[in-house]
Design an enzyme around this catalytic site. Structure first.
Site, PDB file in Angstrom:
ATOM      1  N   ASP A   6       0.570  -1.046   0.155  1.00  0.00           N
ATOM      2  CA  ASP A   6      -0.087  -0.118   0.208  1.00  0.00           C
ATOM      3  C   ASP A   6       0.771   1.345  -0.045  1.00  0.00           C
ATOM      4  O   ASP A   6       2.295   1.268   0.846  1.00  0.00           O
ATOM      5  CB  ASP A   6      -1.234   0.152   1.123  1.00  0.00           C
ATOM      6  CG  ASP A   6      -1.507   1.280   1.310  1.00  0.00           C
ATOM      7  OD1 ASP A   6      -2.003   1.396   0.544  1.00  0.00           O
ATOM      8  OD2 ASP A   6      -1.937   1.408   2.352  1.00  0.00           O
ATOM      9  N   ASP A   8      -0.410   4.967   1.466  1.00  0.00           N
ATOM     10  CA  ASP A   8      -0.116   5.936   2.188  1.00  0.00           C
ATOM     11  C   ASP A   8      -0.092   4.927   3.286  1.00  0.00           C
ATOM     12  O   ASP A   8      -0.992   3.925   3.578  1.00  0.00           O
ATOM     13  CB  ASP A   8      -2.223   6.884   1.683  1.00  0.00           C
ATOM     14  CG  ASP A   8      -1.452   7.297   0.582  1.00  0.00           C
ATOM     15  OD1 ASP A   8      -0.658   8.103   0.270  1.00  0.00           O
ATOM     16  OD2 ASP A   8      -2.323   7.334  -0.494  1.00  0.00           O
ATOM     17  N   ASP A 139      -2.359  -0.176   6.051  1.00  0.00           N
ATOM     18  CA  ASP A 139      -2.208   0.005   7.656  1.00  0.00           C
ATOM     19  C   ASP A 139      -3.611   0.392   7.539  1.00  0.00           C
ATOM     20  O   ASP A 139      -4.475   0.648   8.804  1.00  0.00           O
ATOM     21  CB  ASP A 139      -1.781   1.619   7.530  1.00  0.00           C
ATOM     22  CG  ASP A 139      -2.279   2.743   6.315  1.00  0.00           C
ATOM     23  OD1 ASP A 139      -2.517   1.927   5.270  1.00  0.00           O
ATOM     24  OD2 ASP A 139      -2.751   3.390   6.336  1.00  0.00           O
TER      25      ASP A 139
HETATM   26 MG   LIG Z   1      -2.697   3.307   3.785  1.00  0.00          MG
END
Ligand SMILES: [Mg+2]
Length: 184
Positions: A6, A8, A139
């Site tokens: 991922d 961000d 995240d």
């Molecule tokens: Mg992310």
């Protein structure tokens, strides 16, 4: 392994970028930036009072926000190391619905920090369950979509996902967990 990473909150430090930007405009709204360790919701707008939602959204939809995000410490080095180890690394990222600046600036960020050759490793999608891979490092506490995912989710540790059990890493301690995740 085919490793999906991922962007961000894993490679690009959205939290730090938002915190810095809010420091500049927060006083105008009478609300200091929330300390990073006190973030509890995946979406930053949910951690600020409802009447500030428009101001919060305006920060990360502004031109230049995504391009200027600092790298998460250790992320750039980890990407190089994963490639050196022979893994196929792809960036798997979901853009905002307010895509105008977010989408091109995500590409610009990858080119600037990981190099032009990494741009061809970008998979930009609103549904990561449609993407095939052995592992997804993300995240977001719960990555859901139309399909049962082929990948195993390894959490990238952030204060807002600590309620979620399971394998997690940071770029300071990723090797044992990520490489042990292995292909299915
Ligand atoms: Mg992310």
């Amino acid at each position: 392994m085919l490793i999906l990473i991922d962007q961000d909150g894993v490679l690009a430090d959205f939290e730090r970028g938002f915190h810095t930007a809010w420091q500049a405009i927060g006083p105008r709204h009478g609300h200091p930036p929330l300390p990073l360790e006190e973030r509890r919701s995946f979406h930053v707008r949910d951690d600020y009072p409802p009447h500030l939602e428009e101001a919060v959204v305006s920060v990360y939809t502004a031109p230049g926000f995504y391009r200027a995000l600092p790298p998460v410490p250790g992320a750039v080095e980890a990407m190089a190391e994963l490639l050196d180890l022979g893994h196929d690394v792809r960036i798997c990222t979901s853009p905002l619905n307010q895509y105008r600046y977010c989408v091109p600036e995500k590409y610009e960020w990858v080119e600037a920090h990981l190099g032009p050759a990494f741009v061809q490793r970008m998979v930009v999608t609103k549904d990561k369950t449609l993407v095939v891979g052995d592992v997804l490092v993300d995240d977001k506490p719960d990555v859901t979509g139309a399909c049962q995912p082929a990948w195993r989710h390894v959490l990238y540790d952030q204060p807002y996902n600590r309620h979620r059990p399971g394998a997690r890493i940071t770029w300071a301690d990723w090797r044992a967990v990520l490489l042990a995740a292995g292909p299915r």
